[in-house]
Design a protein around this motif. Structure first.
Motif, PDB file in Angstrom:
ATOM      1  N   UNK A   1       0.832  -1.194   0.000  1.00  0.00           N
ATOM      2  CA  UNK A   1       0.000   0.000   0.000  1.00  0.00           C
ATOM      3  C   UNK A   1       0.868   1.246   0.000  1.00  0.00           C
ATOM      4  N   UNK A   2       1.973   1.225   0.767  1.00  0.00           N
ATOM      5  CA  UNK A   2       2.872   2.365   0.820  1.00  0.00           C
ATOM      6  C   UNK A   2       3.517   2.597  -0.547  1.00  0.00           C
ATOM      7  N   UNK A   3       3.927   1.514  -1.228  1.00  0.00           N
ATOM      8  CA  UNK A   3       4.546   1.638  -2.547  1.00  0.00           C
ATOM      9  C   UNK A   3       3.561   2.245  -3.546  1.00  0.00           C
ATOM     10  N   UNK A   4       2.316   1.780  -3.527  1.00  0.00           N
ATOM     11  CA  UNK A   4       1.311   2.320  -4.443  1.00  0.00           C
ATOM     12  C   UNK A   4       1.030   3.789  -4.156  1.00  0.00           C
TER      13      UNK A   4
ATOM     14  N   UNK B   1      18.507  -2.910 -26.928  1.00  0.00           N
ATOM     15  CA  UNK B   1      18.579  -3.848 -28.051  1.00  0.00           C
ATOM     16  C   UNK B   1      18.342  -3.052 -29.329  1.00  0.00           C
ATOM     17  N   UNK B   2      19.368  -2.947 -30.192  1.00  0.00           N
ATOM     18  CA  UNK B   2      19.219  -2.151 -31.416  1.00  0.00           C
ATOM     19  C   UNK B   2      18.109  -2.655 -32.335  1.00  0.00           C
ATOM     20  N   UNK B   3      17.980  -3.963 -32.470  1.00  0.00           N
ATOM     21  CA  UNK B   3      16.930  -4.486 -33.335  1.00  0.00           C
ATOM     22  C   UNK B   3      15.588  -4.250 -32.646  1.00  0.00           C
ATOM     23  N   UNK B   4      14.820  -3.311 -33.132  1.00  0.00           N
ATOM     24  CA  UNK B   4      13.546  -2.938 -32.520  1.00  0.00           C
ATOM     25  C   UNK B   4      13.640  -1.701 -31.652  1.00  0.00           C
ATOM     26  N   UNK B   5      14.877  -1.214 -31.387  1.00  0.00           N
ATOM     27  CA  UNK B   5      15.084  -0.018 -30.561  1.00  0.00           C
ATOM     28  C   UNK B   5      14.361  -0.148 -29.224  1.00  0.00           C
ATOM     29  N   UNK B   6      14.723  -1.168 -28.459  1.00  0.00           N
ATOM     30  CA  UNK B   6      14.032  -1.477 -27.201  1.00  0.00           C
ATOM     31  C   UNK B   6      14.965  -1.283 -26.013  1.00  0.00           C
ATOM     32  N   UNK B   7      14.487  -0.523 -25.021  1.00  0.00           N
ATOM     33  CA  UNK B   7      15.176  -0.399 -23.737  1.00  0.00           C
ATOM     34  C   UNK B   7      14.548  -1.386 -22.766  1.00  0.00           C
ATOM     35  N   UNK B   8      15.381  -2.040 -21.986  1.00  0.00           N
ATOM     36  CA  UNK B   8      14.949  -2.943 -20.917  1.00  0.00           C
ATOM     37  C   UNK B   8      15.373  -2.332 -19.598  1.00  0.00           C
ATOM     38  N   UNK B   9      14.531  -2.443 -18.585  1.00  0.00           N
ATOM     39  CA  UNK B   9      14.910  -1.995 -17.248  1.00  0.00           C
ATOM     40  C   UNK B   9      14.346  -2.985 -16.232  1.00  0.00           C
ATOM     41  N   UNK B  10      15.208  -3.364 -15.282  1.00  0.00           N
ATOM     42  CA  UNK B  10      14.813  -4.314 -14.239  1.00  0.00           C
ATOM     43  C   UNK B  10      14.964  -3.647 -12.878  1.00  0.00           C
ATOM     44  N   UNK B  11      13.953  -3.805 -12.045  1.00  0.00           N
ATOM     45  CA  UNK B  11      14.011  -3.378 -10.654  1.00  0.00           C
ATOM     46  C   UNK B  11      14.706  -4.499  -9.892  1.00  0.00           C
ATOM     47  N   UNK B  12      15.889  -4.224  -9.343  1.00  0.00           N
ATOM     48  CA  UNK B  12      16.669  -5.265  -8.659  1.00  0.00           C
ATOM     49  C   UNK B  12      16.448  -5.310  -7.157  1.00  0.00           C
ATOM     50  N   UNK B  13      15.719  -4.345  -6.616  1.00  0.00           N
ATOM     51  CA  UNK B  13      15.502  -4.290  -5.168  1.00  0.00           C
ATOM     52  C   UNK B  13      14.012  -4.253  -4.846  1.00  0.00           C
ATOM     53  N   UNK B  14      13.629  -5.063  -3.871  1.00  0.00           N
ATOM     54  CA  UNK B  14      12.243  -5.039  -3.386  1.00  0.00           C
ATOM     55  C   UNK B  14      12.152  -3.948  -2.318  1.00  0.00           C
ATOM     56  N   UNK B  15      11.906  -2.724  -2.770  1.00  0.00           N
ATOM     57  CA  UNK B  15      11.745  -1.587  -1.858  1.00  0.00           C
ATOM     58  C   UNK B  15      10.665  -0.668  -2.436  1.00  0.00           C
ATOM     59  N   UNK B  16      10.497   0.477  -1.864  1.00  0.00           N
ATOM     60  CA  UNK B  16       9.414   1.362  -2.296  1.00  0.00           C
ATOM     61  C   UNK B  16       9.775   2.219  -3.503  1.00  0.00           C
ATOM     62  N   UNK B  17      11.008   2.133  -3.985  1.00  0.00           N
ATOM     63  CA  UNK B  17      11.433   2.964  -5.112  1.00  0.00           C
ATOM     64  C   UNK B  17      11.356   2.188  -6.427  1.00  0.00           C
TER      65      UNK B  17
END
Length: 174
Positions: free
Chosen positions: A2-5, A75-91
């Motif tokens: 709830x705090x994260x949302x 990834x150049x093919x498709x011009x796609x950015x990937x981003x992963x959240x590596x920490x289980x926190x509120x940010x």
């Protein structure tokens, strides 16, 4: 949860207020709000905000960088950015990117910039699908060349966001 949302809702609401020219009651140096970026020699570029869509991890054809709180890839093919959240926190981290084009005189100018936000919770990967000029494309102005760089950032409640160093510029070559 709830705090994260609640924090996400506050961040989105703050960005919406600023987008409509309504200033918050307290000024801060918060770089998480999407602001125009001044190019060294050229037009002001408005930062494009995107919320990443859920995906699997990037393939081997991607160039990746890592920070303690996130991972980011292109990834150049498709011009796609990937981003992963590596920490289980509120940010919720974001990948901040810039795109430069080389003009007919050979000089590079900032053309586009954006942020790809991962609001999908750790350890999920998300993608932002963009469309950039290819490095080999000769544009109508006679210029040719397109390059990208990015950094990983985590938003601050007050003050400046915490970001990794920028990657080096990479040519957008398939």
């Amino acid at each position: 949860m709830l705090k994260r949302n609640a924090m996400r809702l506050a961040a989105v609401a703050g960005a919406a207020l600023l987008a409509f020219g309504i200033a918050p009651s307290q000024a801060s140096a918060d770089t998480s709000v999407d602001k125009p970026v001044a190019a060294a020699e050229g037009p002001i570029v408005v930062v494009e905000p995107d919320f990443a869509e859920s995906s699997g991890p990037p393939g081997q054809d991607s160039t990746c960088t890592y920070a303690s709180f996130a991972a980011g890839c292109f990834r150049p093919y498709g011009d796609i950015f990937y981003v992963q959240d590596s920490r289980a926190n509120a940010a919720s981290p974001y990948l901040h990117w810039q795109n430069q084009l080389r003009g007919p005189n050979g000089s590079w100018t900032l053309y586009r910039a954006g942020k790809c936000w991962n609001m999908l919770d750790a350890p999920n990967w998300g993608i932002c699908n963009k469309d950039f000029y290819e490095h080999s494309t000769v544009r109508s102005d006679g210029g040719q060349g397109s390059q990208l760089r990015w950094q990983l950032c985590t938003p601050a409640v007050v003050g400046s966001d915490s970001c990794s160093a920028w990657t080096g510029w990479i040519s957008n070559i398939l």
